[in-house]
Design a protein around this motif. Structure first.
Motif, mmCIF file in Angstrom:
data_model
loop_
_atom_site.group_PDB
_atom_site.id
_atom_site.type_symbol
_atom_site.label_atom_id
_atom_site.label_comp_id
_atom_site.label_asym_id
_atom_site.label_seq_id
_atom_site.Cartn_x
_atom_site.Cartn_y
_atom_site.Cartn_z
ATOM 1 N N GLY A 53 45.695 51.490 40.288
ATOM 2 C CA GLY A 53 44.804 52.348 39.520
ATOM 3 C C GLY A 53 45.523 53.453 38.787
ATOM 4 O O GLY A 53 44.938 54.510 38.523
ATOM 5 N N ALA A 54 46.822 53.233 38.447
ATOM 6 C CA ALA A 54 47.628 54.238 37.737
ATOM 7 C C ALA A 54 47.650 55.569 38.487
ATOM 8 O O ALA A 54 47.450 56.639 37.908
ATOM 9 N N GLY A 95 50.162 41.817 32.931
ATOM 10 C CA GLY A 95 50.842 40.534 33.059
ATOM 11 C C GLY A 95 50.106 39.579 33.972
ATOM 12 O O GLY A 95 48.909 39.332 33.822
ATOM 13 N N GLU A 96 50.831 39.050 34.958
ATOM 14 C CA GLU A 96 50.254 38.046 35.841
ATOM 15 C C GLU A 96 49.115 38.595 36.701
ATOM 16 O O GLU A 96 48.324 37.836 37.255
ATOM 17 N N LYS A 97 49.022 39.927 36.798
ATOM 18 C CA LYS A 97 47.927 40.528 37.566
ATOM 19 C C LYS A 97 46.732 40.879 36.683
ATOM 20 O O LYS A 97 45.752 41.456 37.159
ATOM 21 N N GLY A 98 46.824 40.514 35.417
ATOM 22 C CA GLY A 98 45.690 40.629 34.522
ATOM 23 C C GLY A 98 45.089 42.016 34.449
ATOM 24 O O GLY A 98 45.793 43.024 34.384
ATOM 25 N N THR A 99 43.769 42.076 34.492
ATOM 26 C CA THR A 99 43.043 43.341 34.380
ATOM 27 C C THR A 99 42.516 43.794 35.740
ATOM 28 O O THR A 99 41.443 44.394 35.845
ATOM 29 N N VAL A 100 43.288 43.512 36.777
ATOM 30 C CA VAL A 100 42.851 43.798 38.138
ATOM 31 C C VAL A 100 42.506 45.277 38.342
ATOM 32 O O VAL A 100 41.630 45.626 39.134
ATOM 33 N N PHE A 101 43.187 46.178 37.591
ATOM 34 C CA PHE A 101 42.913 47.604 37.716
ATOM 35 C C PHE A 101 42.290 48.184 36.452
ATOM 36 O O PHE A 101 42.526 49.342 36.101
ATOM 37 N N GLU A 102 41.465 47.405 35.794
ATOM 38 C CA GLU A 102 40.830 47.874 34.563
ATOM 39 C C GLU A 102 39.894 49.057 34.816
ATOM 40 O O GLU A 102 39.561 49.807 33.899
ATOM 41 N N HIS A 103 39.462 49.242 36.058
ATOM 42 C CA HIS A 103 38.570 50.358 36.382
ATOM 43 C C HIS A 103 39.333 51.571 36.913
ATOM 44 O O HIS A 103 38.711 52.562 37.305
#
Length: 338
Positions: A53-54, A95-103
């Motif tokens: 989540g940055a 990358g390979e983890k896509g948008t897993v933490f888009e929120h």
């Protein structure tokens, strides 16, 4: 002193990736309640990372643990990704983890495994968590795109940068241990062979689970045990599909994976076994494993994990999995004496 000793005997830890709003937007109160539940259930090892989540997971973890004495728990975090002040206007793509933490937070996250970035990352993590020290530091995700030139450059940067810095910090007593935090076995194999910078152990996510463990059994687990480099198993539920979810490797599971999980669940049903209990106890049965760290974003999940750890599983269940080829023939199983 082994990784297990540094964890003060805690074989069940808490993986905080969900606190970074992994897959969904988690309310602050729910995140805090989940960490509180982990503490109340006796969990004292918490693993986090700037990537989650940055920085959000680190912030939330630090706030939740602030009421406890620092000597009463163990923290591991990771280096290799720097959280910038720059804000991303589009979707967060990894990358390979896509948008897993888009929120998660919208701060830009970059890869940097150099010596200077390693020191900066540690300093940033200390500030986000409001703590004065870290116990274990993992070098995060140098295994992405393993077969490409980018991977080779990343590993070399880490070898001459992060590995050496963390070795020095460990030798000076600033941290207790370091290793890799990855979801592929290849970089673990390479790092175990290094002479100039020796890790203490590894956080291996998703590669020693009930669903996927064959490759790790070939060399990683026996070599780690021989060298005294213990493994912390991350992602024991294989991105959630072994706990009622639909994802595997951070993406919707394939038909093949869904079918394999259905066979495991069918066997579990025949023997009255919780699949969560089977997943956790399978990972811990290997003598090279120091701890398992499932993630959770709801307090009730913590209680389920604790119950799963001590649940009774009949030997016939494990025998059936072996007979069906659902676990490797040489995989150590709970209660089989290996």
């Amino acid at each position: 002193m082994s990784i297990k000793d540094k964890l003060a005997g805690s074989v069940l830890g808490f993986g905080t990736a969900p606190l970074g709003n992994m897959f969904r937007d988690i309310p602050e109160a729910e995140a805090a309640a989940t960490v509180r539940a982990a503490w109340e259930h006796g969990i004292r090892y918490f693993d986090t990372a700037p990537f989650y989540g940055a920085g959000l997971a680190e912030i939330r973890l630090g706030q939740a643990l602030a009421e406890h004495k620092r000597d009463d728990y163990v923290i591991s975090t990771k280096v290799g990704r720097i959280v910038l002040d720059e804000i991303v206007t589009g979707p967060q793509e990894f990358g390979e983890k896509g948008t897993v933490f888009e929120h998660g937070r919208k701060n830009k996250v970059i890869n940097d495994y150099s010596a200077d970035a390693t020191l900066r990352s540690i300093d940033d993590s200390l500030k986000r968590m409001g703590t004065d020290r870290l116990d274990i530091v993992w070098v995060h995700d140098i295994a992405q795109d393993f077969y490409g030139d980018e991977w080779l450059a990343r590993f070399e940067e880490a070898r001459t940068g992060a590995f050496r810095v963390l070795t020095r910090l460990r030798d000076e007593g600033v941290i207790k241990a370091w290793g890799l935090g990855v979801n592929r076995v290849e970089p673990v194999e390479l790092t175990m062979d290094l002479q100039e910078a020796r890790p203490d152990g590894f956080l291996l996510a998703g590669r020693y689970t009930l669903l996927d463990h064959e490759r790790a059994l070939q060399r990683v687990m026996p070599t780690a045990a021989k060298l005294g480099m213990e493994i912390v198993v991350g992602g024991p539920y294989s991105s959630g599909i072994l706990a009622g979810g639909a994802n595997f490797e951070y993406q919707p599971a394939s038909a093949e994976i869904i079918a394999k999980v259905a066979r495991i669940k069918a066997a579990a049903g025949r023997h009255g076994v919780s699949i969560k209990a089977a997943a956790l106890q399978f990972s811990l049965a290997n003598p090279a494993v120091a701890a398992v760290i499932p993630g959770a974003s709801k307090p009730e999940r913590i209680a389920e994990d604790r119950q799963a750890l001590s649940a009774s599983i009949p030997a016939d269940f494990w025998h059936e999995l072996r007979e069906q080829g659902l676990v490797a023939p040489n995989a150590p199983l709970p209660g089989d004496g290996r």
